[in-house]
Design a protein around this motif. Structure first.
Motif, PDB file in Angstrom:
ATOM      1  N   GLY A  86      24.091  94.143  70.842  1.00 22.07           N
ATOM      2  CA  GLY A  86      22.751  93.626  70.558  1.00 22.07           C
ATOM      3  C   GLY A  86      22.730  92.185  70.112  1.00 22.07           C
ATOM      4  N   SER A  87      23.911  91.615  69.821  1.00 15.90           N
ATOM      5  CA  SER A  87      23.964  90.204  69.433  1.00 15.90           C
ATOM      6  C   SER A  87      23.898  89.315  70.666  1.00 15.90           C
ATOM      7  N   ARG A  88      23.607  88.034  70.437  1.00 18.70           N
ATOM      8  CA  ARG A  88      23.498  87.058  71.517  1.00 18.70           C
ATOM      9  C   ARG A  88      24.295  85.801  71.152  1.00 18.70           C
ATOM     10  N   LEU A  89      24.857  85.153  72.164  1.00 20.75           N
ATOM     11  CA  LEU A  89      25.515  83.857  71.937  1.00 20.75           C
ATOM     12  C   LEU A  89      24.582  82.752  72.394  1.00 20.75           C
TER      13      LEU A  89
ATOM     14  N   VAL B 235      29.416  86.221  54.261  1.00 19.15           N
ATOM     15  CA  VAL B 235      28.921  87.576  54.532  1.00 19.15           C
ATOM     16  C   VAL B 235      28.037  87.549  55.769  1.00 19.15           C
ATOM     17  N   GLY B 236      28.363  88.382  56.747  1.00 13.08           N
ATOM     18  CA  GLY B 236      27.605  88.421  57.997  1.00 13.08           C
ATOM     19  C   GLY B 236      26.634  89.589  58.037  1.00 13.08           C
ATOM     20  N   ALA B 237      25.831  89.613  59.086  1.00 19.02           N
ATOM     21  CA  ALA B 237      24.860  90.697  59.257  1.00 19.02           C
ATOM     22  C   ALA B 237      25.556  92.041  59.440  1.00 19.02           C
ATOM     23  N   GLY B 238      26.825  92.013  59.821  1.00 13.06           N
ATOM     24  CA  GLY B 238      27.587  93.246  60.006  1.00 13.06           C
ATOM     25  C   GLY B 238      27.726  94.064  58.737  1.00 13.06           C
ATOM     26  N   THR B 239      27.516  93.428  57.596  1.00 10.86           N
ATOM     27  CA  THR B 239      27.621  94.158  56.329  1.00 10.86           C
ATOM     28  C   THR B 239      26.578  95.275  56.257  1.00 10.86           C
ATOM     29  N   PHE B 240      25.478  95.146  57.006  1.00  8.74           N
ATOM     30  CA  PHE B 240      24.427  96.171  57.020  1.00  8.74           C
ATOM     31  C   PHE B 240      24.573  97.149  58.186  1.00  8.74           C
ATOM     32  N   LYS B 241      25.598  96.928  59.022  1.00 12.58           N
ATOM     33  CA  LYS B 241      25.768  97.773  60.216  1.00 12.58           C
ATOM     34  C   LYS B 241      26.134  99.194  59.785  1.00 12.58           C
TER      35      LYS B 241
ATOM     36  N   MET C 254      35.028  97.835  62.709  1.00  9.93           N
ATOM     37  CA  MET C 254      34.695  97.039  61.524  1.00  9.93           C
ATOM     38  C   MET C 254      34.375  95.606  61.919  1.00  9.93           C
ATOM     39  N   HIS C 255      33.289  95.077  61.353  1.00 13.07           N
ATOM     40  CA  HIS C 255      32.902  93.690  61.628  1.00 13.07           C
ATOM     41  C   HIS C 255      33.902  92.747  60.967  1.00 13.07           C
ATOM     42  N   SER C 256      33.987  91.522  61.481  1.00 14.74           N
ATOM     43  CA  SER C 256      34.868  90.530  60.856  1.00 14.74           C
ATOM     44  C   SER C 256      34.035  89.362  60.346  1.00 14.74           C
ATOM     45  N   GLU C 257      34.548  88.726  59.288  1.00 12.61           N
ATOM     46  CA  GLU C 257      33.854  87.603  58.655  1.00 12.61           C
ATOM     47  C   GLU C 257      34.873  86.540  58.280  1.00 12.61           C
ATOM     48  N   PHE C 258      34.452  85.280  58.390  1.00 18.76           N
ATOM     49  CA  PHE C 258      35.357  84.176  58.064  1.00 18.76           C
ATOM     50  C   PHE C 258      35.605  84.110  56.563  1.00 18.76           C
TER      51      PHE C 258
ATOM     52  N   PHE D 272      25.068  99.369  43.863  1.00 18.27           N
ATOM     53  CA  PHE D 272      24.993 100.702  44.477  1.00 18.27           C
ATOM     54  C   PHE D 272      24.569 100.547  45.933  1.00 18.27           C
ATOM     55  N   HIS D 273      25.291 101.228  46.823  1.00 18.29           N
ATOM     56  CA  HIS D 273      25.202 100.931  48.252  1.00 18.29           C
ATOM     57  C   HIS D 273      24.528 102.033  49.064  1.00 18.29           C
ATOM     58  N   LEU D 274      24.201 101.675  50.316  1.00 15.96           N
ATOM     59  CA  LEU D 274      23.521 102.604  51.224  1.00 15.96           C
ATOM     60  C   LEU D 274      24.389 103.815  51.553  1.00 15.96           C
TER      61      LEU D 274
END
Length: 337
Positions: A125-128, A209-215, A227-231, A293-295
């Protein structure tokens, strides 16, 4: 037969909607704090500003990323409205999420003569895209300047309201330094300048922190979750602290935790962190965890379970719900010692 620790539904719980924090408390350090002592199995309910009473002698590691105004609204050539969320730079382009139908070559127009052109559509669903201002391609530093003028704070979807002027300060840590995040390292939001100054031993690292944290985890077996990756980037003086096993480490938040634990395994000072902590991949360097506290069914609640086990995590969450703790990004905190 899979262990319950590997099944995504084993991390589910019911949260009454009124316990989702949609606004922060003020002052920041007046949030509630649940302290869990693993040695004694004791739970203490206190206020965040008392945190140093429990771990004042440890070394705090903070994530100094800065949230970018990553949400912008614009139009397509046809006049159709569009919403774009910047996720991160990716090679010579940018990874974004776009609300609205686009195809390769679609041009998107925003205020301040900012334009985006879609170069690739990804399966997730992401776009470059590439960004241009006045028809000249711009880099990340210039893009952040433009976003600061026209963009919106990218509040998490569960906050369920539009961003307001207060969020520019409140959804940012008091020590934020390096622009690049699209979500705040929320455990750090509780620290005031005064409380920060009381901490003698502290160091910083950066994980954007990227949008993947909510995935959400969408597979039955959590080991199959991509798992998403982040710099991330770790200064050498922080790495020296982490290398000294005599020093007790308090990781402030899940992002600092993942970065520290990635370094403990890979010994890299910068790169892409895609570490997934869960009960079958436990921490090897962090001594104390401070977190919100998390989802349900999120990689973040699985990370907490890596420290204290899934059943204990859900037990503490149940207690927090009964005690009317506030959940998620603008909510209260938990300290595991």
């Amino acid at each position: 037969m899979n262990s319950p620790d590997l099944l995504v539904n084993s991390y589910d719980y019911f949260l009454p909607k009124e316990l989702i924090a949609t606004y922060p408390v003020t002052p920041r350090d007046s949030a509630k704090l649940l302290v869990y002592d693993r040695k004694t199995d004791k739970i203490t309910h206190t206020i965040f500003r008392n945190i140093l009473d429990f771990i004042g002698d440890s070394h705090f590691i903070f994530n100094d990323t800065k949230v970018v105004k990553a949400r912008i609204f614009g139009k397509k050539e046809t006049g159709g409205k569009i919403e774009l969320l910047l996720n991160r730079p990716f090679e010579d382009k940018f990874l974004v999420y776009i609300r609205g139908k686009v195809k390769i070559g679609t041009e998107l127009f925003f205020d301040k003569n900012l334009k985006a052109i879609v170069f690739q559509l990804n399966d997730d669903g992401s776009r470059l895209v590439k960004f241009y201002q006045n028809d000249e391609e711009i880099d990340f530093i210039k893009l952040v300047d433009v976003l600061n003028e026209i963009g919106h704070i990218p509040l998490p979807p569960y906050i369920n309201r539009e961003d307001e002027s207060l969020d520019e300060n409140e959804y940012q840590t008091v020590f934020a330094q390096k622009p690049g995040a699209v979500a705040a390292p929320t455990a750090s939001l509780h620290f005031t300048d005064e409380l920060l100054n009381q901490i003698e031993n502290k160091s910083f690292l950066t994980l954007h922190v990227g949008a993947g944290t909510f995935k959400p985890v969408e597979v039955e077996n959590i080991l199959e979750h991509p798992m998403h990756s982040e710099f991330f980037e770790i200064p050498e003086d922080t790495a020296k602290i982490l290398d000294n096993k005599e020093i007790k480490i308090t990781a402030v938040g899940t992002t600092a935790t993942r970065t520290i634990e990635y370094y403990a395994r890979e010994k890299r000072l910068f790169g892409e962190c895609d570490l997934f902590l869960h009960p079958q991949n436990r921490p090897i360097r962090v001594n104390h965890l401070l977190t919100n506290f998390h989802l349900p069914k999120s990689t973040l609640i699985m990370l907490v379970s890596a420290f204290i086990g899934r059943e204990k995590t859900l037990e503490l969450y149940d207690i927090a719900i009964k005690e009317k703790y506030r959940f998620y990004s603008y909510g209260d905190a938990m300290l595991i010692i």
